[in-house]
Design an enzyme around this catalytic site. Structure first.
Site, mmCIF file in Angstrom:
data_model
loop_
_atom_site.group_PDB
_atom_site.id
_atom_site.type_symbol
_atom_site.label_atom_id
_atom_site.label_comp_id
_atom_site.label_asym_id
_atom_site.label_seq_id
_atom_site.Cartn_x
_atom_site.Cartn_y
_atom_site.Cartn_z
ATOM 1 N N CYS A 11 0.866 -1.182 0.000
ATOM 2 C CA CYS A 11 0.000 0.000 0.000
ATOM 3 C C CYS A 11 0.905 1.235 0.000
ATOM 4 O O CYS A 11 1.728 1.407 0.902
ATOM 5 C CB CYS A 11 -0.912 0.011 1.236
ATOM 6 N N CYS A 14 0.605 3.405 3.126
ATOM 7 C CA CYS A 14 1.279 2.796 4.281
ATOM 8 C C CYS A 14 2.793 3.001 4.166
ATOM 9 O O CYS A 14 3.462 3.267 5.161
ATOM 10 C CB CYS A 14 0.950 1.309 4.390
ATOM 11 N N ASP A 37 -0.388 16.464 -2.276
ATOM 12 C CA ASP A 37 -0.656 15.523 -3.363
ATOM 13 C C ASP A 37 0.421 15.692 -4.441
ATOM 14 O O ASP A 37 0.795 16.814 -4.794
ATOM 15 C CB ASP A 37 -2.055 15.777 -3.955
ATOM 16 N N HIS A 53 -4.212 1.462 8.361
ATOM 17 C CA HIS A 53 -4.777 1.183 7.040
ATOM 18 C C HIS A 53 -6.270 0.891 7.113
ATOM 19 O O HIS A 53 -6.691 -0.093 7.726
ATOM 20 C CB HIS A 53 -4.053 -0.006 6.389
ATOM 21 N N THR A 102 -8.177 5.750 -6.588
ATOM 22 C CA THR A 102 -7.008 5.070 -7.165
ATOM 23 C C THR A 102 -6.082 4.490 -6.101
ATOM 24 O O THR A 102 -5.291 3.602 -6.397
ATOM 25 C CB THR A 102 -6.191 6.022 -8.068
ATOM 26 N N HIS A 105 -6.233 3.250 0.352
ATOM 27 C CA HIS A 105 -5.964 3.569 1.767
ATOM 28 C C HIS A 105 -6.732 4.864 1.949
ATOM 29 O O HIS A 105 -6.424 5.860 1.273
ATOM 30 C CB HIS A 105 -4.462 3.739 1.992
ATOM 31 N N HIS A 107 -8.368 8.282 2.258
ATOM 32 C CA HIS A 107 -7.730 9.601 2.305
ATOM 33 C C HIS A 107 -8.772 10.659 2.017
ATOM 34 O O HIS A 107 -9.751 10.424 1.297
ATOM 35 C CB HIS A 107 -6.573 9.694 1.310
ATOM 36 N N HIS A 109 -9.032 14.369 0.459
ATOM 37 C CA HIS A 109 -8.396 15.453 -0.281
ATOM 38 C C HIS A 109 -8.863 16.769 0.338
ATOM 39 O O HIS A 109 -10.057 16.951 0.579
ATOM 40 C CB HIS A 109 -8.854 15.458 -1.746
HETATM 41 P P1 5GP Z 1 -7.769 9.062 -5.298
HETATM 42 O O1 5GP Z 1 -7.650 9.055 -6.782
HETATM 43 O O2 5GP Z 1 -7.622 7.656 -4.741
HETATM 44 O O3 5GP Z 1 -8.950 9.776 -4.745
HETATM 45 O O4 5GP Z 1 -6.546 9.913 -4.760
HETATM 46 C C1 5GP Z 1 -5.231 9.435 -4.728
HETATM 47 C C2 5GP Z 1 -4.338 10.646 -4.781
HETATM 48 O O5 5GP Z 1 -3.059 10.245 -4.358
HETATM 49 C C3 5GP Z 1 -4.197 11.245 -6.175
HETATM 50 O O6 5GP Z 1 -4.616 12.598 -6.153
HETATM 51 C C4 5GP Z 1 -2.693 11.095 -6.467
HETATM 52 O O7 5GP Z 1 -2.171 12.215 -7.162
HETATM 53 C C5 5GP Z 1 -2.090 10.945 -5.096
HETATM 54 N N1 5GP Z 1 -0.883 10.138 -5.052
HETATM 55 C C6 5GP Z 1 -0.713 8.916 -5.619
HETATM 56 N N2 5GP Z 1 0.524 8.462 -5.341
HETATM 57 C C7 5GP Z 1 1.128 9.409 -4.583
HETATM 58 C C8 5GP Z 1 2.427 9.491 -3.996
HETATM 59 O O8 5GP Z 1 3.272 8.601 -4.096
HETATM 60 N N3 5GP Z 1 2.705 10.632 -3.301
HETATM 61 C C9 5GP Z 1 1.784 11.638 -3.137
HETATM 62 N N4 5GP Z 1 2.187 12.696 -2.443
HETATM 63 N N5 5GP Z 1 0.561 11.584 -3.693
HETATM 64 C C10 5GP Z 1 0.234 10.480 -4.400
HETATM 65 ZN ZN ZN Z 2 -2.355 1.549 3.638
#
Ligand code: 5GP
Ligand code: ZN
Length: 121
Positions: A11, A14, A37, A53, A102, A105, A107, A109
């Protein structure tokens, strides 16, 4: 189901919590981590995550929800620290395929410093 485990191998969040993947941290305590982000969708775009997690909103339940309420207690403080409490901000948690989650875990925003459209795309 990963409803409240400590740490899940493979993950990426994680790994960020553990320090195996670097992140640009805004706030950290024993329960949560806030970092920028990597692909910001607004001038201010940070992710607020529990250190434990939980895969998504679908996995929030009585025995792991304390950290979720803690996140919402901390959001005003984080918004203030980022200087967006007065101008405003949006909190988003994408859950599942249709919402385009995507990273599995949970989160939250925090998006700010531009006029955010409604409804979202
Ligand atoms: P989701 O698409 O799941 O709502 O949001 C995942 C977010 O995590 C995306 O906005 C993506 O840019 C961010 N993200 C993915 N991998 C990483 C990473 O390794 N580091 C950081 N800082 N953000 C990440
Ligand atoms: Zn996790």
């Amino acid at each position: 189901m990963d409803s409240g485990g400590e740490m899940v191998k493979d993950c990426i969040f994680c790994k960020i919590v553990k320090g195996d993947i670097p992140s640009d941290k805004v706030y950290e305590d024993e329960k949560i981590l806030v970092f920028h982000d990597i692909e910001p969708e607004a001038p201010v775009h940070v992710l607020v995550i529990p250190k434990t997690h939980i895969s998504s909103l679908n996995d929030v339940q009585e025995d792991n929800s304390e950290v979720i309420s803690y996140i919402f207690e901390k959001i005003p403080e984080i918004a203030n620290k980022l200087g967006v409490d007065k101008s405003g901000y949006r909190i988003v948690s994408n859950c599942g395929e249709d919402a385009m989650q995507t990273v599995e875990h949970i989160h939250f925003h925090l998006l700010a410093k531009r006029s955010l459209k409604w409804p979202p795309g």
